[in-house]
Design a protein around this motif. Structure first.
Motif, PDB file in Angstrom:
ATOM      1  N   GLY A   1       0.807  -1.205   0.000  1.00 39.60           N
ATOM      2  CA  GLY A   1       0.000   0.000   0.000  1.00 39.60           C
ATOM      3  C   GLY A   1       0.839   1.252   0.000  1.00 39.60           C
ATOM      4  O   GLY A   1       1.896   1.327   0.653  1.00 39.60           O
ATOM      5  N   CYS A   2       0.408   2.258  -0.724  1.00 37.54           N
ATOM      6  CA  CYS A   2       1.115   3.540  -0.781  1.00 37.54           C
ATOM      7  C   CYS A   2       0.989   4.243   0.552  1.00 37.54           C
ATOM      8  O   CYS A   2      -0.123   4.382   1.093  1.00 37.54           O
TER       9      CYS A   2
ATOM     10  N   ARG B   1      10.362  -1.641  -4.857  1.00 36.68           N
ATOM     11  CA  ARG B   1       9.649  -0.378  -4.992  1.00 36.68           C
ATOM     12  C   ARG B   1       8.486  -0.594  -5.960  1.00 36.68           C
ATOM     13  O   ARG B   1       8.630  -1.205  -7.024  1.00 36.68           O
ATOM     14  N   PHE B   2       7.328  -0.072  -5.544  1.00 39.90           N
ATOM     15  CA  PHE B   2       6.123  -0.227  -6.371  1.00 39.90           C
ATOM     16  C   PHE B   2       5.735   1.118  -6.974  1.00 39.90           C
ATOM     17  O   PHE B   2       6.044   2.184  -6.419  1.00 39.90           O
TER      18      PHE B   2
ATOM     19  N   SER C   1      -3.706  11.198  -8.740  1.00 41.86           N
ATOM     20  CA  SER C   1      -3.655  12.407  -7.902  1.00 41.86           C
ATOM     21  C   SER C   1      -2.640  12.305  -6.764  1.00 41.86           C
ATOM     22  O   SER C   1      -2.423  13.271  -6.038  1.00 41.86           O
ATOM     23  N   CYS C   2      -2.040  11.132  -6.591  1.00 43.38           N
ATOM     24  CA  CYS C   2      -1.085  10.943  -5.474  1.00 43.38           C
ATOM     25  C   CYS C   2       0.231  11.634  -5.826  1.00 43.38           C
ATOM     26  O   CYS C   2       0.732  11.501  -6.946  1.00 43.38           O
ATOM     27  N   PRO C   3       0.831  12.359  -4.898  1.00 46.72           N
ATOM     28  CA  PRO C   3       2.108  13.031  -5.181  1.00 46.72           C
ATOM     29  C   PRO C   3       3.261  12.049  -5.345  1.00 46.72           C
ATOM     30  O   PRO C   3       4.325  12.430  -5.832  1.00 46.72           O
ATOM     31  N   ARG C   4       3.103  10.790  -4.926  1.00 54.52           N
ATOM     32  CA  ARG C   4       4.175   9.816  -5.041  1.00 54.52           C
ATOM     33  C   ARG C   4       4.037   9.038  -6.339  1.00 54.52           C
ATOM     34  O   ARG C   4       2.972   8.518  -6.653  1.00 54.52           O
ATOM     35  N   ALA C   5       5.133   8.931  -7.067  1.00 53.58           N
ATOM     36  CA  ALA C   5       5.140   8.083  -8.257  1.00 53.58           C
ATOM     37  C   ALA C   5       5.515   6.663  -7.894  1.00 53.58           C
ATOM     38  O   ALA C   5       4.954   5.696  -8.433  1.00 53.58           O
ATOM     39  N   THR C   6       6.456   6.501  -6.957  1.00 58.46           N
ATOM     40  CA  THR C   6       6.871   5.178  -6.484  1.00 58.46           C
ATOM     41  C   THR C   6       7.004   5.202  -4.968  1.00 58.46           C
ATOM     42  O   THR C   6       7.139   6.270  -4.352  1.00 58.46           O
ATOM     43  N   PHE C   7       6.982   4.016  -4.411  1.00 62.87           N
ATOM     44  CA  PHE C   7       7.155   3.908  -2.957  1.00 62.87           C
ATOM     45  C   PHE C   7       7.765   2.552  -2.654  1.00 62.87           C
ATOM     46  O   PHE C   7       7.625   1.589  -3.419  1.00 62.87           O
ATOM     47  N   ALA C   8       8.496   2.486  -1.517  1.00 65.10           N
ATOM     48  CA  ALA C   8       9.120   1.236  -1.072  1.00 65.10           C
ATOM     49  C   ALA C   8       8.188   0.517  -0.117  1.00 65.10           C
ATOM     50  O   ALA C   8       7.505   1.135   0.711  1.00 65.10           O
TER      51      ALA C   8
END
Length: 530
Positions: free
Chosen positions: A41-42, A78-79, A85-92
């Motif tokens: 999950g982000c 990393r996903f 609309s989320c400011p994150r393009a990728t996350f660990a």
């Protein structure tokens, strides 16, 4: 089977992680593991994603094993976040129970280090961490404390309030304690009426306030919690009463010693003469006896004195003295035995004073100095020491009672006094009527306090004022300025004992942190104490 055992041994608390291999190095243990979940999950928007962007290895310090540090090399992914609309393009991805964002330690080790920091603070905590094979700096431990979340204080029904020193004599703060749970509720940066009353107004629901008789906290309670019952702490009441008793005893300190017995004619007291004894034991005595026997044995065989000296390796004068002595004890008498001493004219005075009870060598030396003695103090000390060994004192005179002794006897429960102290107190009270009246009032106040008879306080105050004992009357008059709180303190079961205990604990925490015990750090350590 082995993989399952390793999994249960190290990562049983973390779901979605598989242990691959374990490498044991001379100075550390490395665990190679990887995540097994297909999605995560982000952290910003919470959207679950299964699109993998990349992979990398995280190195996490974990609790040591067998004195060796443990490092977990965890392969994570990393996903890509699918929410536009989320400011994150990728996350660990994060592993629950094992990792946290930007963490270089496992959650278990992080919890241990936080506990160490809360209990021991910086330097002491860093030393313990070294022993645990998890080295960390003192500044890191302090940062762990400051990173703790701020908890909203609960509103207690019975609140204890007291001050403590941030810098004794200059800066003071306030500690608030829930009397029913005995836990600290909050720490305030000062002890002003505005700060305390603002906290009480922001936390309505306080029904009872336990405090000392400080006017600051009394006013703050009236402003911030006008409906609360104020309870004066019994410990402070008894402490203030003891101070008044000490002042009274101090005013009559000249009457505390027992009156000296009147003697018509001083009787002469004589002690047997103390003489020097022979040196009968020791290496010197044994050597003299051996040489004496050897010399006389050779002389008995007809050997000349010169030959005896050469055979035994002794000087001829020594051999001559050994030969002349029929018994070796004649040679063991001290060099100055039998000769006159500079102390001889003053020994009768010393014997007389020693028999009268004065056994202090320094005082005896000062007395005979005034009588013309010109020798050294050490000579007097040696003579008095021989007197003590020859005539040990069976019943030493009683020490004169001090002001604190009498104050302690008066303010202590009669059943807890030993027989000698009780008898001495009885004699002092018989000689000093003012102290007898004080002792009676103290016992009456103790009855009020122990049996919760606050309703009789006014009668006790009137009785004290009628006896006109100045210090005690001033204490009684002071009670009238906060009468309702004092009556409640002598009637209700609430007390500030828990507050005093936390006050002592805060002092200990301040000593642990030396000069870095800022209020923010101290507050977090107290509120998050294990």
């Amino acid at each position: 089977m082995a993989d399952d055992l390793l999994q249960d041994l190290w990562l049983h608390h973390a779901a979605g992680v598989a242990v691959n291999t374990i490498t044991v190095h001379p100075h550390r243990v490395t665990i190679h593991a990887a995540t097994t979940s297909n999605e995560a999950g982000c952290p910003s928007c919470g959207t679950v994603s299964g699109r993998v962007h990349s992979r990398y290895v995280r190195r996490l310090d974990d609790a040591s094993v067998g004195g060796r540090p443990v490092v977990i090399e965890l392969r994570v992914r990393r996903f890509r976040c699918g929410e536009l609309s989320c400011p994150r393009a990728t996350f660990a991805e994060q592993v629950s129970g094992l990792t946290f964002r930007h963490g270089r330690r496992s959650q278990g080790l992080q919890t241990v280090m936080r506990r160490v920091a809360l209990m021991l603070a910086g330097r002491a905590g860093a030393r313990l961490a070294d022993v645990l094979a998890a080295p960390v700096s003192r500044s890191t431990l302090l940062r762990l404390i400051r990173a703790l979340p701020e908890t909203a204080p609960t509103t207690p029904r019975v609140l204890g309030v007291d001050e403590f020193a941030l810098r004794k004599g200059h800066v003071y703060a306030t500690v608030l304690v829930d009397i029913e749970t005995r836990r600290v509720v909050d720490l305030l940066p000062d002890r002003s009426v505005e700060t305390v009353s603002a906290w009480l107004a922001a936390h309505p629901g306080v029904e009872v306030i336990c405090r000392d008789r400080s006017g600051t906290y009394a006013e703050a309670g009236r402003v911030g919690a006008p409906d609360a019952i104020h309870v004066a702490d019994r410990y402070h009441l008894w402490h203030n009463l003891a101070e008044a008793v000490e002042k009274t005893v101090l005013q009559h300190r000249a009457l505390l010693p027992e009156p000296a017995a009147v003697v018509d004619e001083p009787t002469a007291v004589a002690l047997p003469q103390v003489t020097s004894s022979l040196r009968s034991t020791g290496r010197l005595a044994d050597r003299v006896r051996e040489q004496h026997a050897a010399v006389h044995a050779l002389l008995g065989d007809g050997v000349a004195l010169r030959a005896v000296a050469e055979r035994l390796g002794l000087a001829r004068n020594t051999v001559r003295r050994l030969a002349r002595a029929a018994d070796p004890d004649e040679l063991l008498v001290g060099r100055w035995t039998g000769r006159a001493s500079i102390l001889d004219p003053f020994k009768p005075h010393i014997d007389q004073r020693f028999a009268q009870g004065l056994t202090n060598a320094r005082r005896l030396f000062e007395e005979i100095q005034q009588r013309g003695y010109a020798g050294k103090e050490q000579i007097v000390r040696r003579y008095v020491h021989r007197l003590r060994e020859a005539f040990p004192r069976q019943n030493p005179p009683r020490r004169k009672p001090s002001v604190r002794d009498v104050t302690r006897w008066i303010t202590r429960h009669p059943d807890r006094l030993d027989a000698d102290d009780a008898q001495r107190l009885k004699e002092i009270l018989a000689r000093v009527p003012a102290l007898a009246a004080t002792a009676e009032h103290v016992r009456s106040f103790a009855e009020l306090m122990n049996h919760r008879r606050g309703r009789h306080l006014k009668q006790w105050i009137a009785a004290v004022q009628a006896d006109q004992v100045p210090a005690l009357a001033a204490f009684a008059t002071g009670l009238l300025t906060d009468l309702d709180a004092v009556v409640a303190g002598l009637s209700l079961r609430y007390s500030s004992g828990a507050v005093e205990g936390h006050n002592n604990k805060i002092k200990m925490l301040k000593r642990q942190m030396f000069g870095r015990a800022g209020f923010d750090l101290l507050r977090l350590r107290v509120l998050h104490a294990p």
